[in-house]
Design a protein around this motif. Structure first.
Motif, short mmCIF file in Angstrom:
data_model
loop_
_atom_site.label_atom_id
_atom_site.label_comp_id
_atom_site.label_asym_id
_atom_site.label_seq_id
_atom_site.Cartn_x
_atom_site.Cartn_y
_atom_site.Cartn_z
N MET A 1 -41.83 1.55 -42.08
CA MET A 1 -40.61 1.16 -41.67
C MET A 1 -40.69 0.90 -40.20
SD MET A 1 -37.79 3.17 -43.55
CE MET A 1 -37.72 4.20 -44.66
N SER A 2 -39.61 -0.18 -39.91
CA SER A 2 -39.50 -0.44 -38.22
C SER A 2 -38.38 0.28 -37.79
CB SER A 2 -39.25 -2.07 -38.27
OG SER A 2 -38.02 -2.54 -38.71
N ASP A 3 -38.36 0.21 -36.56
CA ASP A 3 -37.18 0.81 -35.76
C ASP A 3 -36.76 0.07 -34.89
OD1 ASP A 3 -36.49 4.43 -35.51
OD2 ASP A 3 -35.23 2.73 -35.91
N PHE A 4 -35.59 0.24 -34.21
CA PHE A 4 -35.00 -0.71 -33.37
C PHE A 4 -33.69 0.26 -32.57
CE2 PHE A 4 -33.75 -1.47 -37.62
CZ PHE A 4 -32.46 -1.20 -37.50
N PRO A 5 -33.53 -0.62 -31.35
CA PRO A 5 -32.33 0.14 -30.66
C PRO A 5 -31.10 0.26 -31.43
CG PRO A 5 -33.16 -2.05 -29.59
CD PRO A 5 -34.06 -1.46 -30.68
N MET A 6 -30.31 0.94 -31.14
CA MET A 6 -28.91 1.14 -31.87
C MET A 6 -27.58 0.75 -31.14
SD MET A 6 -29.31 1.35 -35.15
CE MET A 6 -27.65 1.34 -35.74
N THR A 7 -28.13 0.52 -29.52
CA THR A 7 -27.16 -0.08 -28.72
C THR A 7 -27.65 -1.13 -27.99
OG1 THR A 7 -27.98 1.45 -26.94
CG2 THR A 7 -26.32 2.52 -28.13
N TRP A 8 -26.70 -1.96 -27.23
CA TRP A 8 -27.12 -3.06 -26.46
C TRP A 8 -26.00 -3.31 -25.72
CZ3 TRP A 8 -31.31 -5.94 -26.42
CH2 TRP A 8 -31.28 -7.20 -25.58
N LEU B 1 -29.22 -6.02 -38.30
CA LEU B 1 -29.73 -4.92 -37.24
C LEU B 1 -30.95 -5.16 -37.07
CD1 LEU B 1 -27.81 -1.57 -38.24
CD2 LEU B 1 -27.39 -3.38 -36.36
N GLN B 2 -31.76 -5.27 -38.03
CA GLN B 2 -33.33 -5.41 -37.72
C GLN B 2 -33.84 -6.72 -37.28
OE1 GLN B 2 -35.95 -7.09 -39.55
NE2 GLN B 2 -34.19 -8.28 -40.50
N ARG B 3 -32.90 -7.81 -37.37
CA ARG B 3 -33.19 -9.41 -37.12
C ARG B 3 -33.73 -9.42 -35.41
NH1 ARG B 3 -34.23 -12.68 -34.78
NH2 ARG B 3 -33.98 -14.83 -35.05
N ALA B 4 -32.64 -9.00 -34.73
CA ALA B 4 -32.66 -9.17 -33.36
C ALA B 4 -32.14 -7.84 -32.53
CB ALA B 4 -32.63 -10.06 -32.87
N PRO B 5 -32.66 -7.24 -31.69
CA PRO B 5 -32.01 -6.06 -30.86
C PRO B 5 -30.61 -6.59 -30.27
CG PRO B 5 -33.64 -6.78 -29.36
CD PRO B 5 -33.75 -7.68 -30.78
N ASN B 6 -30.53 -7.82 -30.06
CA ASN B 6 -29.11 -8.19 -29.25
C ASN B 6 -27.86 -8.41 -30.33
OD1 ASN B 6 -30.59 -10.64 -29.97
ND2 ASN B 6 -29.44 -11.66 -28.74
N ILE B 7 -28.31 -8.42 -31.49
CA ILE B 7 -26.97 -8.75 -32.54
C ILE B 7 -26.16 -7.48 -32.73
CG2 ILE B 7 -26.69 -9.04 -35.05
CD1 ILE B 7 -29.03 -10.92 -35.31
N LEU B 8 -24.85 -7.89 -32.24
CA LEU B 8 -23.87 -6.71 -32.69
C LEU B 8 -23.01 -6.87 -33.77
CD1 LEU B 8 -22.61 -6.47 -28.96
CD2 LEU B 8 -24.03 -4.93 -29.96
N LEU B 9 -22.96 -5.99 -34.72
CA LEU B 9 -22.15 -6.39 -35.88
C LEU B 9 -20.79 -5.84 -35.85
CD1 LEU B 9 -24.53 -4.43 -38.37
CD2 LEU B 9 -24.54 -6.70 -37.42
N ILE B 10 -19.94 -6.78 -36.17
CA ILE B 10 -18.48 -6.64 -36.28
C ILE B 10 -17.95 -7.07 -37.60
CG2 ILE B 10 -17.98 -7.02 -33.94
CD1 ILE B 10 -16.91 -9.97 -34.77
N PRO B 11 -18.62 -6.40 -38.65
CA PRO B 11 -18.09 -6.65 -40.15
C PRO B 11 -16.59 -6.30 -40.33
CG PRO B 11 -19.32 -4.50 -40.00
CD PRO B 11 -19.50 -5.15 -38.75
N GLY B 12 -15.97 -7.07 -40.75
CA GLY B 12 -14.49 -6.87 -41.12
C GLY B 12 -13.92 -6.10 -42.46
N THR B 13 -13.08 -5.32 -42.27
CA THR B 13 -12.45 -4.71 -43.75
C THR B 13 -11.27 -4.26 -43.44
OG1 THR B 13 -13.00 -3.17 -45.31
CG2 THR B 13 -13.84 -2.46 -43.18
N ALA C 1 -40.59 -3.20 -44.89
CA ALA C 1 -41.33 -4.86 -44.32
C ALA C 1 -41.04 -5.71 -45.50
CB ALA C 1 -42.57 -4.66 -44.03
N ASP C 2 -41.49 -5.29 -46.97
CA ASP C 2 -41.35 -6.01 -48.01
C ASP C 2 -39.97 -6.54 -48.57
OD1 ASP C 2 -40.65 -3.57 -49.23
OD2 ASP C 2 -41.70 -3.71 -50.97
N ALA C 3 -38.91 -5.79 -48.12
CA ALA C 3 -37.71 -6.11 -48.36
C ALA C 3 -37.16 -7.20 -47.20
CB ALA C 3 -36.61 -4.59 -48.32
N VAL C 4 -37.61 -6.95 -46.11
CA VAL C 4 -37.39 -7.97 -45.15
C VAL C 4 -37.92 -9.35 -45.31
CG1 VAL C 4 -37.74 -8.63 -42.54
CG2 VAL C 4 -36.99 -6.18 -43.18
N ALA C 5 -39.04 -9.27 -45.76
CA ALA C 5 -39.81 -10.49 -46.26
C ALA C 5 -38.97 -11.41 -47.49
CB ALA C 5 -41.18 -10.23 -46.65
N ALA C 6 -38.50 -10.47 -48.36
CA ALA C 6 -37.79 -11.04 -49.68
C ALA C 6 -36.44 -11.48 -49.10
CB ALA C 6 -37.54 -9.89 -50.58
#
Ligand SMILES: NC(=O)c1ccc[n+]([C@@H]2O[C@H](COP(=O)([O-])OP(=O)(O)OC[C@H]3O[C@@H](n4cnc5c(N)ncnc54)[C@H](OP(=O)(O)O)[C@@H]3O)[C@@H](O)[C@H]2O)c1
Length: 287
Positions: free
Chosen positions: A1-8, A245-257, A276-281
């Motif tokens: 599994m990859s890891d990435f920053p959770m803040t930007w 979130l895993q695509r690039a570290p500068n992506i900030l999510l703003i899902p609306g609900t 990794a196999d899920a990301v590839a799919a």
């Protein structure tokens, strides 16, 4: 599994990468009051209590409704809360979305946001390029509008500038006028026109904030997404957010609900990692 920053960084502030988009808090069609105002307030309060410190809003949601609910729910605003708005459009009496793109309209929209949010300074304002009037892009100078925003920034009304629904050329033009802290364009698992742009912005330290992360008015639908979600014991929407979130570290999510239950599901992606196999799919969905 990859890891990435959770803040930007969003300008001079570090924000949690899972934020919240307030568009769904207005009534049907993003017009008029919500069906359940108490629920809207509950969503915002729970978001902030659960660590959301970046909220995207706009004075033409409602119009005015979303900003007024934000103010009612969250004032006094927590010190670490970053509010970001956009200017460039207006609504008519039937709820149609119309451009309001002259420099004077841009300036007056900044004041509308400040008044309805109850702020003297707003953390960031995106210039929302109206393009074809909808979510499509169209080339053309944005200099008169962005120069006006830059002037308002110098006056202290705005801390940072951003641009939304913009082409790479328009983003470059904006950056030649004043620093750009964030770009807010249409992007998700199935709509990946900005792939190269995201990486360029990451190198420059600029936040990329995808609108319609879950597909917006046409929710994402894909057999692959459903299959990966099932394997990971998650929902398809959670997988779509985890992919961003895993695509690039500068992506900030703003899902609306408008729902506390969906908000909780969306915040839970902070702990979801895609093998990794899920990301590839998932990567192959757009191909
Ligand atoms: N710059 C621009 O031009 C622009 C354009 C559009 C949006 N935006 C911003 O981007 C933000 C996000 O976009 P969006 O709200 O339009 O679209 P979105 O986040 O892609 O999707 C929102 C839709 O997904 C549903 N939803 C949310 N979480 C869910 C979950 N866990 N499970 C199932 N359904 C879920 C919502 O319904 P429920 O309410 O029932 O959860 C709503 O119908 C907006 O809030 C706004 O701040 C900017």
């Amino acid at each position: 599994m990859s890891d990435f920053p959770m803040t930007w960084q969003l300008g001079d502030r570090s924000v949690n990468r899972v934020g919240y988009g307030a568009m769904q808090l207005a009534g049907p069609g993003v017009f008029g009051p919500p069906k359940d105002r108490d629920q809207a307030i509950a969503v915002l309060r729970e978001a902030v209590a659960s660590g959301v410190n970046h909220i995207d809003t706009c004075d033409y949601y409602g119009p005015h409704v979303t900003n007024q609910i934000l103010r009612e729910a969250l004032q006094p605003y927590p010190d670490d809360l970053v509010l970001v708005t956009k200017v460039g459009a207006r609504r008519d009496e039937n709820g149609a979305w119309l451009p309001a793109f002259s420099p004077d309209e841009i300036e007056s929209a900044v004041h509308d946001n400040l008044r309805n949010l109850g702020l003297e300074t707003i953390h960031a304002v995106n210039l929302r390029v109206m393009g074809d009037g909808g979510h499509g892009l169209s080339e053309g100078t944005i200099a008169p509008q962005f120069e006006r925003l830059a002037r308002l920034r110098e006056q202290g009304l705005i801390r940072h500038l951003g641009i939304s629904n913009a082409t790479a050329t328009q983003i470059e033009e904006a950056r030649s006028i004043a620093p750009v802290a964030c770009v807010q364009n249409h992007y998700n698992l199935a709509h990946r026109d900005d792939d190269a742009l995201i990486d360029t912005l990451a190198e420059a330290g600029i936040a990329y904030v995808p609108f319609f992360p879950l597909g917006g008015f046409s929710p994402l639908q894909s057999g692959v997404l459903d299959q990966v979600a099932k394997q990971l014991n998650a929902t398809p929407m959670q997988v779509a957010l985890a992919w961003l979130l895993q695509r690039a570290p500068n992506i900030l999510l703003i899902p609306g609900t408008s729902s506390v239950a969906h908000l909780r599901e969306n915040l839970a992606v902070r702990d979801l990692r895609l093998p990794a196999d899920a990301v590839a799919a998932l990567d192959a969905i757009a191909g």
